[in-house]
Design a protein around this motif. Structure first.
Motif: not given
Length: 268
Positions: A141, A170, A207
């Motif tokens: 991340k 992720v 993100d």
């Protein structure tokens, strides 16, 4: 494997090594295969007629630690005090830790780290993150704050990030909403284009966030959001729609946000 002894109340992954009339002996997978005992009274609720109906040699199970006596080398465990949700979650965490241990070996090989130093690295990671898998989640991340606190060399950190990107996916959610935009001015199409561009400005790319706006059919546009969790995704989706509507309203237009095709919320 974790060094030392487990804590009372901790859930541990075990392998059943021997089943006898009064209980079952197990090896604690995460604690250097230290031996523990599940007394027959802790195997299942109620009377146990045949203990092998509940546990058997070679079985991988999750137990709750009832008592630990390092001096005598005794660990008392309960099998009945672990529910199905706890069992699945603990097994998954254990599997993740197993994978992460292999990934660290790959990173160590790539960075030229000797075995003794690798074990010290694992101890540092567990102290900081609680488990080995978490460092790879942060690495993929791009969250380097906790990783940098470990004091590893740039070469080691680079190897960890590389392994993480090659192996860790992720977690994300993918949602969509729809916005109807109408602008009566002669340059209405350009106004709408600028409004849509403004809608995803500053959101995409951070993100693990993706905002994608596509044309469905006049006057409707689809806003697709990919984000790490539903709460963030919903907020981004609503904010993007509201921004587009506000921009169009400044030019005498109107807009309507549809979270689902069958449900509409007007902001005229």
């Amino acid at each position: 494997m974790t060094k030392g002894w487990p804590n009372v109340g901790e859930l541990v992954v075990c392998t059943v090594t021997k089943v006898v009339d009064f209980g079952a002996f197990v090896a604690l997978d995460e604690y250097d295969n230290k031996e523990g005992l599940i007394h027959i009274s802790e195997v299942a609720s109620g009377w146990v007629k045949y203990i092998r109906d509940h546990v058997r040699e070679g079985q991988k199970i999750v137990c709750k630690v009832l008592d630990v006596n390092p001096k005598r080398g005794h660990i008392d465990l309960s099998f009945k005090d672990v529910n199905e949700h706890q069992r699945r979650e603990t097994i998954q965490l254990w599997k993740n830790d197993q994978k992460a241990s292999k990934w660290l070996q790959f990173a160590a090989d790539d960075a030229g780290i000797p075995p003794a130093e690798l074990e010290a690295m694992k101890d540092k990671i567990r102290d900081e993150f609680g488990n080995l898998y978490a460092i790879f989640e942060d690495a993929v991340k791009g969250d380097m704050k906790a990783i940098n606190k470990l004091g590893f060399s740039p070469k080691v950190v680079e190897a960890i990030v590389k392994v993480a990107k090659d192996n860790v996916k992720v977690p994300s959610v993918d949602i969509s909403g729809y916005v109807d935009l109408i602008c009566p001015e002669s340059n209405g199409i350009e106004v709408i284009k600028k409004a849509l561009k403004s809608a995803n400005k500053g959101e995409e790319g951070g993100d693990g966030i993706l905002v994608e706006i596509t044309y469905v059919g006049a006057p409707r546009y689809r806003i697709r959001v990919v984000a790490p969790d539903y709460k963030k995704a919903e907020n981004i989706l609503k904010n993007a729609a509201m921004e587009a509507i506000e921009q169009v309203k400044k030019h005498g237009g109107e807009g309507e946000f549809h979270r689902h095709m069958e449900e509409a919320k007007s902001f005229q």
